[in-house]
Write a protein that holds these residues in place. Sequence first.
Motif, PDB file in Angstrom:
ATOM      1  N   THR A  58       0.819  -1.276  -0.091  1.00 30.88           N
ATOM      2  CA  THR A  58       0.017  -0.106   0.092  1.00 30.88           C
ATOM      3  C   THR A  58       0.950   1.314  -0.049  1.00 30.88           C
ATOM      4  OG1 THR A  58      -1.679  -1.413   1.197  1.00 30.88           O
ATOM      5  CG2 THR A  58      -1.889   1.307   1.269  1.00 30.88           C
ATOM      6  N   LEU A  59       1.872   1.214   0.802  1.00 26.55           N
ATOM      7  CA  LEU A  59       2.948   2.445   0.692  1.00 26.55           C
ATOM      8  C   LEU A  59       3.548   2.655  -0.584  1.00 26.55           C
ATOM      9  CD1 LEU A  59       4.518   2.047   4.449  1.00 26.55           C
ATOM     10  CD2 LEU A  59       3.064   4.015   3.632  1.00 26.55           C
ATOM     11  N   VAL A  60       3.968   1.413  -1.158  1.00 22.45           N
ATOM     12  CA  VAL A  60       4.393   1.782  -2.494  1.00 22.45           C
ATOM     13  C   VAL A  60       3.420   2.335  -3.551  1.00 22.45           C
ATOM     14  CG1 VAL A  60       5.451   0.317  -4.507  1.00 22.45           C
ATOM     15  CG2 VAL A  60       6.411  -0.061  -2.064  1.00 22.45           C
ATOM     16  N   MET A  61       2.447   1.671  -3.278  1.00 19.62           N
ATOM     17  CA  MET A  61       1.469   2.173  -4.411  1.00 19.62           C
ATOM     18  C   MET A  61       1.009   3.656  -4.335  1.00 19.62           C
ATOM     19  SD  MET A  61      -1.217  -1.217  -4.312  1.00 19.62           S
ATOM     20  CE  MET A  61      -2.678  -0.025  -5.026  1.00 19.62           C
ATOM     21  N   ALA A  62       1.172   4.201  -2.605  1.00 22.10           N
ATOM     22  CA  ALA A  62       0.997   5.530  -2.578  1.00 22.10           C
ATOM     23  C   ALA A  62       2.202   6.114  -3.348  1.00 22.10           C
ATOM     24  CB  ALA A  62       0.829   5.842  -1.138  1.00 22.10           C
ATOM     25  N   LYS A  63       3.499   5.755  -3.068  1.00 23.02           N
ATOM     26  CA  LYS A  63       4.513   6.225  -3.682  1.00 23.02           C
ATOM     27  C   LYS A  63       4.657   6.581  -5.100  1.00 23.02           C
ATOM     28  CE  LYS A  63       7.932   5.486  -0.182  1.00 23.02           C
ATOM     29  NZ  LYS A  63       8.249   6.953   0.151  1.00 23.02           N
ATOM     30  N   ALA A  64       3.885   5.627  -5.978  1.00 18.04           N
ATOM     31  CA  ALA A  64       3.782   5.509  -7.142  1.00 18.04           C
ATOM     32  C   ALA A  64       2.717   6.515  -7.702  1.00 18.04           C
ATOM     33  CB  ALA A  64       3.215   4.356  -7.791  1.00 18.04           C
ATOM     34  N   LYS A  65       1.823   6.723  -6.919  1.00 14.05           N
ATOM     35  CA  LYS A  65       0.553   7.761  -7.124  1.00 14.05           C
ATOM     36  C   LYS A  65       1.267   9.321  -6.908  1.00 14.05           C
ATOM     37  CE  LYS A  65      -3.554   8.888  -7.953  1.00 14.05           C
ATOM     38  NZ  LYS A  65      -4.037   8.580  -9.264  1.00 14.05           N
ATOM     39  N   ALA A  66       2.000   9.314  -5.910  1.00  8.86           N
ATOM     40  CA  ALA A  66       2.888  10.661  -5.626  1.00  8.86           C
ATOM     41  C   ALA A  66       3.756  10.958  -6.956  1.00  8.86           C
ATOM     42  CB  ALA A  66       3.452  10.679  -4.258  1.00  8.86           C
ATOM     43  N   ILE A 118       6.038  -5.169 -10.664  1.00  9.60           N
ATOM     44  CA  ILE A 118       6.293  -5.865  -9.165  1.00  9.60           C
ATOM     45  C   ILE A 118       7.278  -6.940  -9.691  1.00  9.60           C
ATOM     46  CG2 ILE A 118       4.359  -7.136  -9.297  1.00  9.60           C
ATOM     47  CD1 ILE A 118       4.212  -7.130  -6.370  1.00  9.60           C
ATOM     48  N   THR A 119       8.188  -7.333  -8.891  1.00  8.14           N
ATOM     49  CA  THR A 119       8.979  -8.643  -9.214  1.00  8.14           C
ATOM     50  C   THR A 119       8.135  -9.948  -9.365  1.00  8.14           C
ATOM     51  OG1 THR A 119      10.055  -9.054  -7.221  1.00  8.14           O
ATOM     52  CG2 THR A 119      11.116  -7.581  -8.656  1.00  8.14           C
ATOM     53  N   GLU A 120       8.515 -10.640 -10.093  1.00  8.04           N
ATOM     54  CA  GLU A 120       7.720 -12.187  -9.856  1.00  8.04           C
ATOM     55  C   GLU A 120       7.661 -12.767  -8.442  1.00  8.04           C
ATOM     56  OE1 GLU A 120       8.548 -15.032 -12.960  1.00  8.04           O
ATOM     57  OE2 GLU A 120       9.318 -13.410 -14.270  1.00  8.04           O
ATOM     58  N   ARG A 121       9.156 -12.563  -7.867  1.00  6.36           N
ATOM     59  CA  ARG A 121       9.016 -13.205  -6.537  1.00  6.36           C
ATOM     60  C   ARG A 121       8.306 -12.485  -5.380  1.00  6.36           C
ATOM     61  NH1 ARG A 121      14.882 -13.768  -4.159  1.00  6.36           N
ATOM     62  NH2 ARG A 121      14.650 -16.084  -4.064  1.00  6.36           N
ATOM     63  N   MET A 122       8.030 -11.125  -5.695  1.00 11.04           N
ATOM     64  CA  MET A 122       7.396 -10.392  -4.732  1.00 11.04           C
ATOM     65  C   MET A 122       5.667 -10.733  -5.065  1.00 11.04           C
ATOM     66  SD  MET A 122       7.501  -8.466  -1.943  1.00 11.04           S
ATOM     67  CE  MET A 122       6.518  -7.148  -1.048  1.00 11.04           C
ATOM     68  N   ALA A 123       5.281 -10.852  -6.314  1.00 11.66           N
ATOM     69  CA  ALA A 123       4.006 -11.016  -6.546  1.00 11.66           C
ATOM     70  C   ALA A 123       3.622 -12.673  -6.223  1.00 11.66           C
ATOM     71  CB  ALA A 123       3.837 -11.265  -8.063  1.00 11.66           C
ATOM     72  N   ARG A 132       1.487  -4.315 -12.586  1.00 14.03           N
ATOM     73  CA  ARG A 132       2.325  -5.000 -13.643  1.00 14.03           C
ATOM     74  C   ARG A 132       3.331  -6.014 -13.170  1.00 14.03           C
ATOM     75  NH1 ARG A 132       6.037  -4.835 -17.845  1.00 14.03           N
ATOM     76  NH2 ARG A 132       6.918  -3.245 -17.016  1.00 14.03           N
ATOM     77  N   ILE A 133       3.551  -7.277 -13.792  1.00 13.77           N
ATOM     78  CA  ILE A 133       4.623  -8.049 -13.012  1.00 13.77           C
ATOM     79  C   ILE A 133       5.694  -8.038 -14.022  1.00 13.77           C
ATOM     80  CG2 ILE A 133       5.250 -10.481 -12.622  1.00 13.77           C
ATOM     81  CD1 ILE A 133       2.499 -11.118 -11.961  1.00 13.77           C
ATOM     82  N   LEU A 134       7.059  -7.813 -13.445  1.00  9.86           N
ATOM     83  CA  LEU A 134       8.415  -7.788 -14.306  1.00  9.86           C
ATOM     84  C   LEU A 134       8.613  -9.005 -14.770  1.00  9.86           C
ATOM     85  CD1 LEU A 134      10.144  -5.160 -12.223  1.00  9.86           C
ATOM     86  CD2 LEU A 134       9.240  -4.799 -14.433  1.00  9.86           C
ATOM     87  N   THR A 135       9.155  -9.242 -15.940  1.00  8.99           N
ATOM     88  CA  THR A 135       9.740 -10.441 -16.327  1.00  8.99           C
ATOM     89  C   THR A 135      11.391 -10.461 -16.037  1.00  8.99           C
ATOM     90  OG1 THR A 135      10.195  -9.459 -18.518  1.00  8.99           O
ATOM     91  CG2 THR A 135       8.296 -10.467 -18.351  1.00  8.99           C
ATOM     92  N   ILE A 180      11.518   2.599  -4.084  1.00  2.54           N
ATOM     93  CA  ILE A 180      10.992   1.127  -4.026  1.00  2.54           C
ATOM     94  C   ILE A 180      11.392   0.029  -4.516  1.00  2.54           C
ATOM     95  CG2 ILE A 180       8.877   2.722  -3.779  1.00  2.54           C
ATOM     96  CD1 ILE A 180       8.506   1.893  -7.149  1.00  2.54           C
ATOM     97  N   GLY A 181      12.692   0.230  -5.209  1.00  4.44           N
ATOM     98  CA  GLY A 181      13.466  -0.950  -5.685  1.00  4.44           C
ATOM     99  C   GLY A 181      14.152  -1.634  -4.617  1.00  4.44           C
ATOM    100  N   PRO A 182      14.304  -3.118  -4.856  1.00  2.00           N
ATOM    101  CA  PRO A 182      14.465  -3.901  -6.020  1.00  2.00           C
ATOM    102  C   PRO A 182      13.039  -4.656  -6.274  1.00  2.00           C
ATOM    103  CG  PRO A 182      15.667  -5.123  -4.589  1.00  2.00           C
ATOM    104  CD  PRO A 182      15.370  -3.533  -3.942  1.00  2.00           C
ATOM    105  N   LEU A 183      12.136  -4.494  -5.257  1.00  2.00           N
ATOM    106  CA  LEU A 183      10.876  -5.279  -5.199  1.00  2.00           C
ATOM    107  C   LEU A 183       9.951  -4.828  -6.128  1.00  2.00           C
ATOM    108  CD1 LEU A 183      10.917  -5.623  -1.315  1.00  2.00           C
ATOM    109  CD2 LEU A 183      11.563  -7.245  -2.991  1.00  2.00           C
ATOM    110  N   PHE A 184      10.061  -3.547  -6.345  1.00  2.00           N
ATOM    111  CA  PHE A 184       9.003  -2.761  -7.026  1.00  2.00           C
ATOM    112  C   PHE A 184       9.743  -1.717  -8.149  1.00  2.00           C
ATOM    113  CE2 PHE A 184       6.674  -3.738  -3.651  1.00  2.00           C
ATOM    114  CZ  PHE A 184       5.189  -4.135  -4.044  1.00  2.00           C
ATOM    115  N   GLN A 185       9.030  -1.483  -9.154  1.00  2.00           N
ATOM    116  CA  GLN A 185       9.701  -0.612 -10.200  1.00  2.00           C
ATOM    117  C   GLN A 185       8.575   0.458 -10.804  1.00  2.00           C
ATOM    118  OE1 GLN A 185      12.391  -2.490 -13.006  1.00  2.00           O
ATOM    119  NE2 GLN A 185      12.331  -0.612 -14.258  1.00  2.00           N
ATOM    120  N   ILE A 186       8.862   1.694 -11.235  1.00  2.00           N
ATOM    121  CA  ILE A 186       7.974   2.579 -11.966  1.00  2.00           C
ATOM    122  C   ILE A 186       8.556   3.076 -12.908  1.00  2.00           C
ATOM    123  CG2 ILE A 186       8.539   4.688 -10.672  1.00  2.00           C
ATOM    124  CD1 ILE A 186       5.542   5.327 -10.417  1.00  2.00           C
TER     125      ILE A 186
END
Length: 157
Positions: A76-84, A129-134, A150-153, A115-121
């Motif tokens: 939820t915090l990462v999604m808020a950072k992406a929105k910001a 999001i990385t496959e592992r975190m998904a 979206r899931i990163l390859t 937010i990296g390496p678990l997420f990326q914008i």
Amino acid sequence: MPRLPSALGLGGEQTLDTLFCFPHKATPPSVAHLYMIAWRFIITDFYQLNYNKELPPFDEVQAYSIYKRTLERYTTLVMAKAKAYTIRAFIHARARERSGASHPQRLLNRTNHTIGPLFQIDAAGTLSITERMAKRLDAAHLGHIRKNIRILTHDEH
């Protein structure tokens, strides 16, 4: 000072002081933030157990609950950072239209560093999001949170 053997895969011998010194230089900010959220939930739950004797003792169910709450809060915090980021990028785009400047890569780099390496914008504001975190979110029955992510390859890492 007691030393840990290099056989633990920690990159040579380290003293206990340097191993448990937090945050460690090699720890990415996002992972450090994830640990801080988890420890806050752990401390809160143990505090409640100390003062409310009617609660059941700490067990696997409660540990799983902490794991699930931590992943949910962090996502939820990462999604808020992406929105910001999206809002800031829009504001910067309006200012660039007036001044004729280029895209603010610094804002994108700073957000991805946080937010990296678990997420990326990406520059368009799409959160990935990385496959592992998904898989971890799915295992914790939190797949509904990542429905718009979206899931990163492996090639995109």
